[in-house]
Design a protein around this motif. Structure first.
Motif, short mmCIF file in Angstrom:
data_model
loop_
_atom_site.label_atom_id
_atom_site.label_comp_id
_atom_site.label_asym_id
_atom_site.label_seq_id
_atom_site.Cartn_x
_atom_site.Cartn_y
_atom_site.Cartn_z
N ILE A 1 -50.02 69.45 5.44
CA ILE A 1 -49.54 70.57 4.64
C ILE A 1 -49.71 71.87 5.40
O ILE A 1 -50.80 72.16 5.89
CB ILE A 1 -50.31 70.65 3.31
CG1 ILE A 1 -50.11 69.36 2.50
CG2 ILE A 1 -49.88 71.87 2.50
CD1 ILE A 1 -51.01 69.25 1.27
N LEU A 2 -48.64 72.66 5.48
CA LEU A 2 -48.73 74.00 6.03
C LEU A 2 -48.98 74.95 4.88
O LEU A 2 -48.25 74.95 3.89
CB LEU A 2 -47.45 74.41 6.77
CG LEU A 2 -47.49 75.82 7.36
CD1 LEU A 2 -48.55 75.93 8.46
CD2 LEU A 2 -46.13 76.23 7.88
N LEU A 3 -50.01 75.77 5.04
CA LEU A 3 -50.43 76.68 3.98
C LEU A 3 -50.46 78.11 4.50
O LEU A 3 -51.47 78.59 5.01
CB LEU A 3 -51.81 76.24 3.47
CG LEU A 3 -52.51 77.07 2.40
CD1 LEU A 3 -51.59 77.37 1.22
CD2 LEU A 3 -53.75 76.34 1.94
N PRO A 4 -49.32 78.83 4.40
CA PRO A 4 -49.31 80.23 4.82
C PRO A 4 -50.01 81.11 3.78
O PRO A 4 -49.97 80.81 2.58
CB PRO A 4 -47.82 80.59 4.87
CG PRO A 4 -47.06 79.36 4.52
CD PRO A 4 -48.01 78.37 3.99
N THR A 5 -50.61 82.19 4.24
CA THR A 5 -51.25 83.13 3.34
C THR A 5 -50.90 84.54 3.75
O THR A 5 -50.69 84.82 4.93
CB THR A 5 -52.78 82.96 3.31
OG1 THR A 5 -53.33 83.86 2.35
CG2 THR A 5 -53.40 83.20 4.67
N VAL B 1 -43.64 77.07 12.73
CA VAL B 1 -44.98 76.46 12.80
C VAL B 1 -44.98 75.10 12.10
O VAL B 1 -45.58 74.15 12.60
CB VAL B 1 -46.04 77.42 12.21
CG1 VAL B 1 -47.37 76.69 12.01
CG2 VAL B 1 -46.23 78.62 13.12
N ALA B 2 -44.30 75.01 10.97
CA ALA B 2 -44.21 73.72 10.27
C ALA B 2 -43.55 72.67 11.16
O ALA B 2 -44.04 71.54 11.27
CB ALA B 2 -43.44 73.88 8.97
N ASP B 3 -42.45 73.05 11.81
CA ASP B 3 -41.76 72.12 12.70
C ASP B 3 -42.62 71.76 13.91
O ASP B 3 -42.75 70.59 14.26
CB ASP B 3 -40.43 72.72 13.19
CG ASP B 3 -39.38 72.79 12.09
OD1 ASP B 3 -39.51 72.08 11.07
OD2 ASP B 3 -38.42 73.57 12.26
N ASP B 4 -43.19 72.77 14.56
CA ASP B 4 -43.99 72.54 15.76
C ASP B 4 -45.21 71.66 15.51
O ASP B 4 -45.68 70.98 16.42
CB ASP B 4 -44.46 73.87 16.36
CG ASP B 4 -43.32 74.68 16.97
OD1 ASP B 4 -42.19 74.16 17.09
OD2 ASP B 4 -43.56 75.87 17.30
N ASN B 5 -45.74 71.70 14.29
CA ASN B 5 -46.96 70.96 13.97
C ASN B 5 -46.70 69.71 13.14
O ASN B 5 -47.63 69.13 12.60
CB ASN B 5 -47.95 71.88 13.26
CG ASN B 5 -48.52 72.92 14.20
OD1 ASN B 5 -49.47 72.65 14.91
ND2 ASN B 5 -47.91 74.10 14.23
#
Length: 145
Positions: free
Chosen positions: A5-9, A102-106
């Motif tokens: 899970i990508l969690l931006p803040t 970032v979601a794609d790269d990770n």
């Protein structure tokens, strides 16, 4: 189901609610979390060069301190819940593009975000990074309101 899970803040109180719920979801799913803070690019609006002494360096220091402060919330809650976490900060003119990259790269398979709930003309004119991620992301996005 979801494993990463990508969690931006953005450091807002609404983001903190999304963090709590996202960490809980990650724990339930046995997923890992990547916390992300997007630092806006530095801009200058002056024609007097003497005003610029150390300004970009001060901005960089302040921005890194903000990133560390906001990402610490994710780190601490993930640690308390026993969820594996990685923390990233990136610099971008367009946060939604950075979030998707970032979601794609990770290899994240879910993005969770808060929504500020702007409606009507204000929502149309201001827009929202969450809305832009929803429109452009190729992976699922879970929005906490």
């Amino acid at each position: 189901m979801f494993k990463h899970i990508l969690l931006p803040t953005d450091g807002s109180p609404l983001s903190e609610i999304a963090i709590q719920k996202s960490i809980s979801l990650a724990k339930t799913l046995g997923a890992k979390v990547t916390g992300l803070y997007v630092i806006p690019e530095y801009h200058t609006f002056t024609w007097q060069t003497e005003m610029l002494i150390d300004t970009s360096e001060d901005y960089a220091k302040f921005s890194l301190a903000q990133a560390e402060k906001f990402l610490a919330v994710i780190r601490d809650q993930a640690k308390e819940a026993g969820v594996t976490v990685a923390l990233l900060h990136v610099i971008s003119e367009h946060p939604y593009e950075a979030i998707i990259k970032v979601a794609d790269d990770n290899q994240c398979d879910l993005i969770t975000m808060a929504s500020h709930g702007r409606k009507g003309v204000q929502g149309f004119l201001i827009g929202s990074e969450t809305q832009k991620v929803l429109v452009h992301s190729k992976i699922p996005v879970l929005v906490y309101r």
